[in-house]
Motif scaffolding. Sequence first.
Motif, PDB file in Angstrom:
ATOM      1  N   ALA A  31       0.936  -1.118   0.072  1.00 35.15           N
ATOM      2  CA  ALA A  31      -0.044  -0.103   0.278  1.00 35.15           C
ATOM      3  C   ALA A  31       0.886   1.148  -0.166  1.00 35.15           C
ATOM      4  CB  ALA A  31      -0.924  -0.083   1.184  1.00 35.15           C
ATOM      5  N   ASP A  32       2.021   1.287   0.337  1.00 32.73           N
ATOM      6  CA  ASP A  32       2.986   2.329   0.366  1.00 32.73           C
ATOM      7  C   ASP A  32       3.734   2.572  -0.880  1.00 32.73           C
ATOM      8  OD1 ASP A  32       2.298   2.844   2.980  1.00 32.73           O
ATOM      9  OD2 ASP A  32       3.821   1.602   3.827  1.00 32.73           O
ATOM     10  N   GLN A  33       3.606   1.706  -1.963  1.00 31.14           N
ATOM     11  CA  GLN A  33       4.316   1.687  -3.168  1.00 31.14           C
ATOM     12  C   GLN A  33       3.906   3.011  -3.878  1.00 31.14           C
ATOM     13  OE1 GLN A  33       3.532  -1.034  -6.417  1.00 31.14           O
ATOM     14  NE2 GLN A  33       5.773  -1.124  -6.612  1.00 31.14           N
ATOM     15  N   GLN A  34       5.029   3.708  -4.640  1.00 29.85           N
ATOM     16  CA  GLN A  34       4.720   5.163  -5.383  1.00 29.85           C
ATOM     17  C   GLN A  34       5.579   4.712  -6.558  1.00 29.85           C
ATOM     18  OE1 GLN A  34       6.486   7.575  -2.290  1.00 29.85           O
ATOM     19  NE2 GLN A  34       4.191   8.724  -2.317  1.00 29.85           N
ATOM     20  N   ILE A  35       5.115   5.438  -7.759  1.00 32.28           N
ATOM     21  CA  ILE A  35       5.610   5.587  -9.213  1.00 32.28           C
ATOM     22  C   ILE A  35       6.120   7.139  -9.174  1.00 32.28           C
ATOM     23  CG2 ILE A  35       5.323   5.356 -11.533  1.00 32.28           C
ATOM     24  CD1 ILE A  35       5.066   2.405  -9.880  1.00 32.28           C
ATOM     25  N   LEU A  36       7.224   7.344  -9.613  1.00 28.93           N
ATOM     26  CA  LEU A  36       7.592   8.753  -9.928  1.00 28.93           C
ATOM     27  C   LEU A  36       7.445   8.757 -11.233  1.00 28.93           C
ATOM     28  CD1 LEU A  36       9.566  11.061  -8.927  1.00 28.93           C
ATOM     29  CD2 LEU A  36      10.973  10.307 -10.703  1.00 28.93           C
ATOM     30  N   LEU A  37       6.658  10.079 -11.682  1.00 21.19           N
ATOM     31  CA  LEU A  37       6.515  10.614 -13.260  1.00 21.19           C
ATOM     32  C   LEU A  37       7.316  11.956 -13.224  1.00 21.19           C
ATOM     33  CD1 LEU A  37       2.582   9.808 -13.722  1.00 21.19           C
ATOM     34  CD2 LEU A  37       4.531   8.409 -14.434  1.00 21.19           C
ATOM     35  N   VAL A  38       7.593  12.255 -14.584  1.00 20.82           N
ATOM     36  CA  VAL A  38       8.265  13.436 -14.934  1.00 20.82           C
ATOM     37  C   VAL A  38       7.564  14.260 -16.004  1.00 20.82           C
ATOM     38  CG1 VAL A  38      10.524  12.299 -14.411  1.00 20.82           C
ATOM     39  CG2 VAL A  38       9.794  12.504 -16.574  1.00 20.82           C
ATOM     40  N   SER A  39       7.612  15.140 -15.927  1.00 17.34           N
ATOM     41  CA  SER A  39       6.816  15.999 -17.036  1.00 17.34           C
ATOM     42  C   SER A  39       7.669  15.900 -18.235  1.00 17.34           C
ATOM     43  CB  SER A  39       6.312  17.373 -16.676  1.00 17.34           C
ATOM     44  OG  SER A  39       7.472  18.116 -16.590  1.00 17.34           O
ATOM     45  N   SER A  40       7.079  15.829 -19.534  1.00 16.04           N
ATOM     46  CA  SER A  40       7.750  16.008 -20.735  1.00 16.04           C
ATOM     47  C   SER A  40       8.201  17.598 -20.744  1.00 16.04           C
ATOM     48  CB  SER A  40       7.077  15.505 -22.060  1.00 16.04           C
ATOM     49  OG  SER A  40       5.852  16.462 -22.160  1.00 16.04           O
ATOM     50  N   ARG A  41       9.477  17.647 -21.728  1.00 19.66           N
ATOM     51  CA  ARG A  41       9.777  19.028 -21.765  1.00 19.66           C
ATOM     52  C   ARG A  41       9.143  20.172 -22.777  1.00 19.66           C
ATOM     53  NH1 ARG A  41      16.383  18.568 -22.220  1.00 19.66           N
ATOM     54  NH2 ARG A  41      15.610  16.898 -23.922  1.00 19.66           N
ATOM     55  N   VAL A 129      -2.317   4.111  -8.704  1.00 19.89           N
ATOM     56  CA  VAL A 129      -3.439   4.297  -9.238  1.00 19.89           C
ATOM     57  C   VAL A 129      -3.317   5.784  -9.965  1.00 19.89           C
ATOM     58  CG1 VAL A 129      -6.005   4.806  -9.060  1.00 19.89           C
ATOM     59  CG2 VAL A 129      -4.856   2.653  -8.024  1.00 19.89           C
ATOM     60  N   GLU A 130      -2.978   6.774  -8.933  1.00 18.32           N
ATOM     61  CA  GLU A 130      -2.737   8.140  -9.546  1.00 18.32           C
ATOM     62  C   GLU A 130      -1.721   8.163 -10.731  1.00 18.32           C
ATOM     63  OE1 GLU A 130      -3.102  10.653  -5.331  1.00 18.32           O
ATOM     64  OE2 GLU A 130      -1.049   9.752  -5.911  1.00 18.32           O
ATOM     65  N   ALA A 131      -0.740   7.532 -10.674  1.00 15.73           N
ATOM     66  CA  ALA A 131       0.249   7.474 -11.942  1.00 15.73           C
ATOM     67  C   ALA A 131      -0.298   6.933 -13.214  1.00 15.73           C
ATOM     68  CB  ALA A 131       1.540   6.758 -11.409  1.00 15.73           C
ATOM     69  N   ALA A 132      -1.143   5.909 -12.863  1.00 17.44           N
ATOM     70  CA  ALA A 132      -1.913   5.258 -14.084  1.00 17.44           C
ATOM     71  C   ALA A 132      -2.703   6.124 -14.681  1.00 17.44           C
ATOM     72  CB  ALA A 132      -2.299   3.864 -13.832  1.00 17.44           C
ATOM     73  N   LEU A 133      -3.373   6.845 -13.849  1.00 22.22           N
ATOM     74  CA  LEU A 133      -4.510   7.652 -14.372  1.00 22.22           C
ATOM     75  C   LEU A 133      -3.838   9.143 -14.929  1.00 22.22           C
ATOM     76  CD1 LEU A 133      -7.251   7.209 -11.903  1.00 22.22           C
ATOM     77  CD2 LEU A 133      -7.085   6.102 -14.134  1.00 22.22           C
ATOM     78  N   ALA A 134      -2.575   9.390 -14.719  1.00 21.90           N
ATOM     79  CA  ALA A 134      -2.102  10.637 -14.700  1.00 21.90           C
ATOM     80  C   ALA A 134      -1.372  10.597 -16.250  1.00 21.90           C
ATOM     81  CB  ALA A 134      -0.883  10.791 -13.951  1.00 21.90           C
ATOM     82  N   VAL A 135      -1.174   9.478 -16.719  1.00 21.23           N
ATOM     83  CA  VAL A 135      -0.427   9.279 -18.317  1.00 21.23           C
ATOM     84  C   VAL A 135      -1.427   9.421 -19.310  1.00 21.23           C
ATOM     85  CG1 VAL A 135       1.804   8.156 -16.949  1.00 21.23           C
ATOM     86  CG2 VAL A 135      -0.085   6.886 -17.909  1.00 21.23           C
ATOM     87  N   GLN A 136      -1.089   9.878 -20.335  1.00 14.79           N
ATOM     88  CA  GLN A 136      -1.789   9.884 -21.500  1.00 14.79           C
ATOM     89  C   GLN A 136      -2.061   8.544 -22.336  1.00 14.79           C
ATOM     90  OE1 GLN A 136      -1.001  12.802 -24.665  1.00 14.79           O
ATOM     91  NE2 GLN A 136      -2.897  13.990 -23.930  1.00 14.79           N
ATOM     92  N   GLU A 137      -1.066   7.832 -22.367  1.00 14.03           N
ATOM     93  CA  GLU A 137      -0.716   6.630 -23.395  1.00 14.03           C
ATOM     94  C   GLU A 137      -1.648   5.419 -22.628  1.00 14.03           C
ATOM     95  OE1 GLU A 137       1.639   8.338 -22.235  1.00 14.03           O
ATOM     96  OE2 GLU A 137       2.211   9.303 -24.046  1.00 14.03           O
ATOM     97  N   PRO A 138      -2.668   5.019 -23.272  1.00 14.78           N
ATOM     98  CA  PRO A 138      -3.495   3.888 -22.573  1.00 14.78           C
ATOM     99  C   PRO A 138      -2.540   2.709 -22.208  1.00 14.78           C
ATOM    100  CG  PRO A 138      -4.581   4.790 -24.356  1.00 14.78           C
ATOM    101  CD  PRO A 138      -3.364   5.346 -24.376  1.00 14.78           C
ATOM    102  N   GLN A 139      -1.468   2.271 -23.138  1.00 12.73           N
ATOM    103  CA  GLN A 139      -0.697   1.249 -22.927  1.00 12.73           C
ATOM    104  C   GLN A 139       0.132   1.309 -21.756  1.00 12.73           C
ATOM    105  OE1 GLN A 139       1.215   0.931 -26.773  1.00 12.73           O
ATOM    106  NE2 GLN A 139      -0.290  -0.588 -27.470  1.00 12.73           N
ATOM    107  N   LEU A 140       0.781   2.521 -21.670  1.00 16.05           N
ATOM    108  CA  LEU A 140       1.675   2.973 -20.523  1.00 16.05           C
ATOM    109  C   LEU A 140       0.652   2.727 -19.069  1.00 16.05           C
ATOM    110  CD1 LEU A 140       4.083   3.480 -19.172  1.00 16.05           C
ATOM    111  CD2 LEU A 140       3.695   5.797 -19.743  1.00 16.05           C
ATOM    112  N   ARG A 141      -0.582   3.391 -19.055  1.00 16.63           N
ATOM    113  CA  ARG A 141      -1.443   3.220 -18.129  1.00 16.63           C
ATOM    114  C   ARG A 141      -1.834   1.784 -17.753  1.00 16.63           C
ATOM    115  NH1 ARG A 141      -6.752   5.081 -20.166  1.00 16.63           N
ATOM    116  NH2 ARG A 141      -5.737   7.130 -20.198  1.00 16.63           N
TER     117      ARG A 141
END
Length: 189
Positions: A31-41, A129-141
Amino acid sequence: MTNGTVKQTGGAKGGGKRRQVAALPWRGEGADQQILLVSSRETRRWVIPKGWPMKDRLDHQAAAQEAYEEAGLDGEIVETAFGEYEYLKRLKSGAGRLVKVDVFPMKVTGEHAAWPEKGQRTLKWMTPVEAALAVQEPQLRDLIARFAGVGLPQEERPETAPAPTPVRVALQRLRRRVTALWGRARRRG
């Protein structure tokens, strides 16, 4: 790939699919797992650190290098891709090219205070869940959700907006510049 040879994945020339490598940075367990996302330039969309394969590195090593350059991360990266996704990359010419990205999970063990692209991107640790829903590409989600072992109910899967076209990105930049210049002119006048 483990015999010390470099896997050549640079991709086809002349309009075929190109290949990139990416790190999927994570920390914590359960439950404490987190994923790091970065913004594209360019478009400021949420993505994972990625880039082109490197001649002097195996693909997983190149993915780890991208995680350092784009987000200042050190970690333990797996040698075999967990999965892949495709996206449409906008080239400097304005043309689009379909790119296939091999994704290598990386358990983050350290974060640097300074790194090559600091200030060019925004970083954010999110729940899977937040990370999956934040990305735009369905396959990456789907890949993020599968990696973390979380389900995404159909009603929580928003429609993806298409990536901005080069014209739209240029217009957004122009709008910001005009707004800034207009603000300066009004302060002077």
